[in-house]
Scaffold this motif. Structure first.
Motif, PDB file in Angstrom:
ATOM      1  N   LEU A   1      40.858  36.246  34.318  1.00 31.18           N
ATOM      2  CA  LEU A   1      40.217  37.244  35.176  1.00 31.18           C
ATOM      3  C   LEU A   1      40.039  36.706  36.590  1.00 31.18           C
ATOM      4  CD1 LEU A   1      38.791  39.984  35.515  1.00 31.18           C
ATOM      5  CD2 LEU A   1      36.699  38.870  34.752  1.00 31.18           C
ATOM      6  N   LEU A   2      39.630  35.455  36.723  1.00 33.68           N
ATOM      7  CA  LEU A   2      39.476  34.849  38.040  1.00 33.68           C
ATOM      8  C   LEU A   2      40.817  34.767  38.768  1.00 33.68           C
ATOM      9  CD1 LEU A   2      36.932  32.040  37.139  1.00 33.68           C
ATOM     10  CD2 LEU A   2      36.473  34.081  38.525  1.00 33.68           C
ATOM     11  N   VAL A   3      41.886  34.445  38.033  1.00 36.92           N
ATOM     12  CA  VAL A   3      43.219  34.409  38.628  1.00 36.92           C
ATOM     13  C   VAL A   3      43.620  35.819  39.075  1.00 36.92           C
ATOM     14  CG1 VAL A   3      45.676  33.997  38.181  1.00 36.92           C
ATOM     15  CG2 VAL A   3      43.969  32.344  37.391  1.00 36.92           C
ATOM     16  N   ALA A   4      43.401  36.817  38.213  1.00 39.64           N
ATOM     17  CA  ALA A   4      43.746  38.199  38.557  1.00 39.64           C
ATOM     18  C   ALA A   4      42.981  38.664  39.793  1.00 39.64           C
ATOM     19  CB  ALA A   4      43.463  39.125  37.372  1.00 39.64           C
ATOM     20  N   GLU A   5      41.707  38.313  39.889  1.00 41.55           N
ATOM     21  CA  GLU A   5      40.910  38.685  41.065  1.00 41.55           C
ATOM     22  C   GLU A   5      41.481  38.058  42.331  1.00 41.55           C
ATOM     23  OE1 GLU A   5      36.977  37.503  39.883  1.00 41.55           O
ATOM     24  OE2 GLU A   5      36.623  39.382  38.811  1.00 41.55           O
ATOM     25  N   LYS A   6      41.951  36.821  42.235  1.00 39.98           N
ATOM     26  CA  LYS A   6      42.543  36.148  43.394  1.00 39.98           C
ATOM     27  C   LYS A   6      43.859  36.809  43.789  1.00 39.98           C
ATOM     28  CE  LYS A   6      43.165  32.835  46.419  1.00 39.98           C
ATOM     29  NZ  LYS A   6      42.942  33.203  47.790  1.00 39.98           N
ATOM     30  N   ILE A   7      44.667  37.196  42.809  1.00 39.87           N
ATOM     31  CA  ILE A   7      45.916  37.898  43.109  1.00 39.87           C
ATOM     32  C   ILE A   7      45.621  39.210  43.830  1.00 39.87           C
ATOM     33  CG2 ILE A   7      47.899  39.094  42.094  1.00 39.87           C
ATOM     34  CD1 ILE A   7      47.854  36.944  39.863  1.00 39.87           C
ATOM     35  N   ILE A   8      44.622  39.946  43.370  1.00 42.02           N
ATOM     36  CA  ILE A   8      44.228  41.201  44.025  1.00 42.02           C
ATOM     37  C   ILE A   8      43.775  40.942  45.452  1.00 42.02           C
ATOM     38  CG2 ILE A   8      42.497  43.050  44.031  1.00 42.02           C
ATOM     39  CD1 ILE A   8      42.669  42.937  40.919  1.00 42.02           C
ATOM     40  N   SER A   9      42.959  39.912  45.639  1.00 39.91           N
ATOM     41  CA  SER A   9      42.484  39.566  46.983  1.00 39.91           C
ATOM     42  C   SER A   9      43.646  39.201  47.900  1.00 39.91           C
ATOM     43  CB  SER A   9      41.488  38.408  46.889  1.00 39.91           C
ATOM     44  OG  SER A   9      41.101  37.973  48.165  1.00 39.91           O
TER      45      SER A   9
END
Length: 87
Positions: A59-67
């Protein structure tokens, strides 16, 4: 779509004899068009809070990709606007 964490690197900005300062998560993102492939840097506390749950790390990786994707779109839009305004 899937995010696979492939490596965890601990950073010791104050020297190896001091506490870990941050953690880089290396990953592979399958099925995503936008992926810069750069590691996601977490604070040591973020990593400690989530290290037991692989889905939380994903989830943290996905949030960074979105950012990163959002910032990319904003940068390209600003560049496009600068071309339009230059005319």
């Amino acid at each position: 779509m899937r995010i696979t964490i492939t490596g965890i690197n601990f950073n010791y900005d104050d020297g190896r004899d001091k506490d870990c300062t941050s953690v880089d998560l290396n990953y592979i993102a399958d099925g995503f068009e936008f992926n810069n492939g750069k590691p996601v840097r977490l604070s040591h506390d973020q990593y400690e809070e989530n290290k037991e749950d692989l889905n939380k790390l994903r989830l943290l990786v996905a949030e960074k990709i979105i950012s990163d994707a959002t910032n990319f779109i904003e940068d390209v839009q600003a560049y496009k606007d600068s071309l339009t305004n230059a005319e």
